[in-house]
Design an enzyme around this catalytic site. Structure first.
Site, PDB file in Angstrom:
ATOM      1  N   ASP A   6      91.150 -41.415 -55.366  1.00 38.23           N
ATOM      2  CA  ASP A   6      90.931 -41.192 -53.934  1.00 38.23           C
ATOM      3  C   ASP A   6      90.725 -42.543 -53.252  1.00 38.23           C
ATOM      4  O   ASP A   6      89.953 -43.367 -53.736  1.00 38.23           O
ATOM      5  CB  ASP A   6      89.700 -40.306 -53.701  1.00 38.23           C
ATOM      6  CG  ASP A   6      89.754 -39.606 -52.339  1.00 38.23           C
ATOM      7  OD1 ASP A   6      89.716 -38.367 -52.311  1.00 38.23           O
ATOM      8  OD2 ASP A   6      89.851 -40.314 -51.307  1.00 38.23           O
ATOM      9  N   ASN A  49      99.011 -32.576 -49.890  1.00 33.59           N
ATOM     10  CA  ASN A  49     100.358 -32.816 -49.359  1.00 33.59           C
ATOM     11  C   ASN A  49     101.396 -32.585 -50.451  1.00 33.59           C
ATOM     12  O   ASN A  49     101.104 -32.693 -51.648  1.00 33.59           O
ATOM     13  CB  ASN A  49     100.468 -34.238 -48.784  1.00 33.59           C
ATOM     14  CG  ASN A  49     100.300 -35.283 -49.852  1.00 33.59           C
ATOM     15  OD1 ASN A  49     101.245 -35.614 -50.572  1.00 33.59           O
ATOM     16  ND2 ASN A  49      99.094 -35.815 -49.993  1.00 33.59           N
ATOM     17  N   GLY A 102      88.201 -31.407 -50.431  1.00 30.70           N
ATOM     18  CA  GLY A 102      87.696 -30.032 -50.440  1.00 30.70           C
ATOM     19  C   GLY A 102      87.697 -29.399 -51.810  1.00 30.70           C
ATOM     20  O   GLY A 102      86.711 -28.779 -52.221  1.00 30.70           O
ATOM     21  N   CYS A 107      98.936 -33.567 -28.179  1.00 30.10           N
ATOM     22  CA  CYS A 107      98.224 -32.569 -28.984  1.00 30.10           C
ATOM     23  C   CYS A 107      97.034 -33.280 -29.614  1.00 30.10           C
ATOM     24  O   CYS A 107      96.449 -34.162 -29.001  1.00 30.10           O
ATOM     25  CB  CYS A 107      99.144 -31.937 -30.025  1.00 30.10           C
ATOM     26  SG  CYS A 107      99.758 -33.078 -31.266  1.00 30.10           S
ATOM     27  N   ASN A 145      84.535 -34.097 -42.777  1.00 30.64           N
ATOM     28  CA  ASN A 145      84.708 -33.665 -44.179  1.00 30.64           C
ATOM     29  C   ASN A 145      83.522 -32.816 -44.652  1.00 30.64           C
ATOM     30  O   ASN A 145      83.644 -32.025 -45.578  1.00 30.64           O
ATOM     31  CB  ASN A 145      84.780 -34.866 -45.129  1.00 30.64           C
ATOM     32  CG  ASN A 145      85.937 -35.810 -44.850  1.00 30.64           C
ATOM     33  OD1 ASN A 145      85.808 -37.001 -45.061  1.00 30.64           O
ATOM     34  ND2 ASN A 145      87.053 -35.306 -44.362  1.00 30.64           N
ATOM     35  N   CYS A 203      95.697 -28.677 -43.585  1.00 26.16           N
ATOM     36  CA  CYS A 203      94.385 -28.162 -43.182  1.00 26.16           C
ATOM     37  C   CYS A 203      93.877 -28.871 -41.932  1.00 26.16           C
ATOM     38  O   CYS A 203      93.148 -28.303 -41.137  1.00 26.16           O
ATOM     39  CB  CYS A 203      93.380 -28.334 -44.307  1.00 26.16           C
ATOM     40  SG  CYS A 203      93.675 -27.193 -45.658  1.00 26.16           S
TER      41      CYS A 203
END
Ligand code: ZN
Length: 507
Positions: free
Chosen positions: A181, A250, A160, A464, A189, A307
């Site tokens: 990455d 993170n 992001g 969940c 995304n 997020c």
């Protein structure tokens, strides 16, 4: 035309000498070792012709057989390449400095687009056309654009924040971009990571981002690191870059980026986002506080949702990532007031920016007066995160579990027949996206209001989205309420969609 070192020069001539010629290291042996030579004012052609007449050995290094200046030698009047002034006819006025800057072998990584550009940071005609709106800004101009071209910026993450930052840094003409990455582009995304597109879903983000950057600006060199950033590789990777842009999601990586930047003395352009709010700052321990001065300790795992759990407004990382790109450009060009010692807070719903003053903590464990952290540490352990294991897709969270395959068998056998209840602890808006018909919705935050509806005699299965929130509910029911037969559905509804029913949408 007369030179100070010319044999037999008279003192009367010296007074007319009014310009300085800077001689680069490789050419000094041909001028008796001089760094600078004084000369009369004149045109560039006159000055250089006269110089090579005085120092014949220098001539072949400056001019080719046709008497033209060699292509790997650039001449700067002040900080301007004379090719973009009047070339050989450029007048070198009284008091000016003329620098001879030949290209030298070695140095940084080879630039694959060198054929498109000129050596020594000079801009080609194509680059001048491309960057014209920068070049007519007095604060940037040719000297700033050359600094951008010679600069290198490392983006930690092409998500992001990294997406808009990379695109604008590329467009602005930063010569070398590094990207760390190892993720793959997912459809979820695309709501915010605008460097990727539908055509690159399923491809490595690194490949997708490189493709887009090259399309925006082929003059940019891109180096990819398709690996997680770790204590073992961070210093090696960071060493090649002038500025680090932290776009991680993170805490272990945030502290790792901070510490590596402090140890190497590099600026860390920080940005973070959550839901509708963002933060930005520049942590540069040489001139101000670092991230640890602001947050000496990470929050316990699970306290601050990511997020992926909490959601994020798609345009938010655009705002923050572009602020990071702006700060990187300011640091490189040396213009404006950097965001050092200030934390910028952005609230998209209120549409309000606020600014906090940050102070350097003299007791900071890494940038303070008596640092205790002198090398990179185990950041997963520091942040209380279980060691990351590439093979394990979901963590066990240390609670009793049931897989989605077992859950499917139990549902097919009939949950009520075995006195089993399935609780979905997500939020109602998540239930609207996808749910299991056999489940009952009790959002995590309301579970304590529904305890009287649950029986110790039943077996309680909790799920969940990914299995993290439900694990916390399982822990609460076992440790705080005293239930015994409670299990977490490993991997949540995402695992169900992946392994059992691909028609269930994922988010
Ligand atoms: Zn600090």
């Amino acid at each position: 035309m007369a030179f100070a070192r010319r044999p037999g020069a008279k003192s009367g001539i010296l007074r007319r000498m009014s310009i300085t010629i800077r001689i680069p290291t490789p050419l000094r042996p041909y001028v008796g070792g001089s760094k600078e030579i004084a000369s009369d004012a004149g045109t560039v052609a006159e000055v250089l012709t006269s110089l090579s007449a005085t120092y014949p050995d220098l001539k072949k290094h400056l001019f080719n057989e046709e008497g033209k200046l060699r292509s790997f030698v650039n001449v700067y009047l002040g900080d301007e390449d004379v090719r973009y002034l009047q070339g050989a006819d450029t007048l070198v006025p009284d008091g000016a400095t003329l620098s001879i800057v030949p290209s030298v072998a070695g140095g940084i990584n080879q630039n694959p687009v060198t054929h498109l550009s000129e050596p020594d940071g000079a801009l080609s005609h194509a680059e001048i056309r491309r960057y014209s709106r920068h070049l007519i800004l007095p604060e940037i101009a040719m000297s700033g654009q050359k600094k951008l071209k010679q600069a290198s910026v490392l983006l930690v993450g092409a998500g992001g924040l990294g997406a808009p930052a990379a695109m604008y840094l590329a467009a602005a003409g930063v010569g070398h971009l590094g990207i760390v990455d190892f993720d793959v582009v997912d459809e979820s995304n695309l709501q915010r990571q605008i460097i990727h597109g539908q055509s690159t879903v399923g491809k490595p983000k690194l490949q997708s981002a490189t493709q887009r950057i090259k399309d925006i600006n082929p003059f940019v060199e891109v180096t990819g690191y398709e690996e997680p950033l770790t204590s073992a590789n961070a210093l090696r990777i960071f060493a090649d870059y002038d500025v680090i842009v932290d776009g991680t999601d993170n805490f272990p990586t945030r502290y790792l980026v901070n510490d590596a930047c402090v140890l190497l003395g590099k600026p860390n352009v920080y940005g973070s986002i959550f839901r509708f709010e963002g933060q930005a700052s520049v942590f540069y321990a040489k001139e101000g506080p670092c991230y640890r001065c602001l947050y000496p300790e990470p929050p316990p795992p699970g306290l601050v949702p990511s997020c992926a759990e909490g959601g994020v407004l798609g345009v938010l990382p655009g705002v923050i990532g572009v602020i990071q790109a702006t700060e990187a450009i300011k640091l490189i060009t040396g213009i404006g007031e950097p965001l050092i010692g200030r934390l910028l807070l952005y609230d998209a719903l209120e549409m309000r920016f606020r600014e906090l003053k940050l102070r350097k903590d003299p007791a900071c464990p890494i940038c303070g007066e008596h640092p205790t952290v002198r090398e990179l540490i185990d950041y997963d352990a520091f942040c209380g995160v279980p060691a990351r294991n590439g093979a394990a897709h979901e963590e066990s969270h240390g609670v009793p579990e049931i897989t989605v395959k077992e859950l499917k068998q139990r549902i097919e056998a009939g949950l009520e027949k075995t006195n089993t209840i399935l609780i979905d602890v997500r939020e109602p808006y998540e239930w609207q996206i996808a749910h299991l018909d056999a489940a009952r919705l009790i959002p995590k935050g309301e579970i304590h209001n529904h305890l009287h509806e649950l029986s110790q005699a039943d077996e309680i299965l909790v799920h969940c989205r990914s299995g993290a929130r439900s694990a916390e509910v399982v822990k609460f029911l076992i440790n705080d309420v005293g239930f015994r037969k409670v299990k977490n559905v490993k991997g949540g509804i995402l695992a169900w969609a992946r392994e059992i029913d691909p028609r269930v949408p994922t988010y």
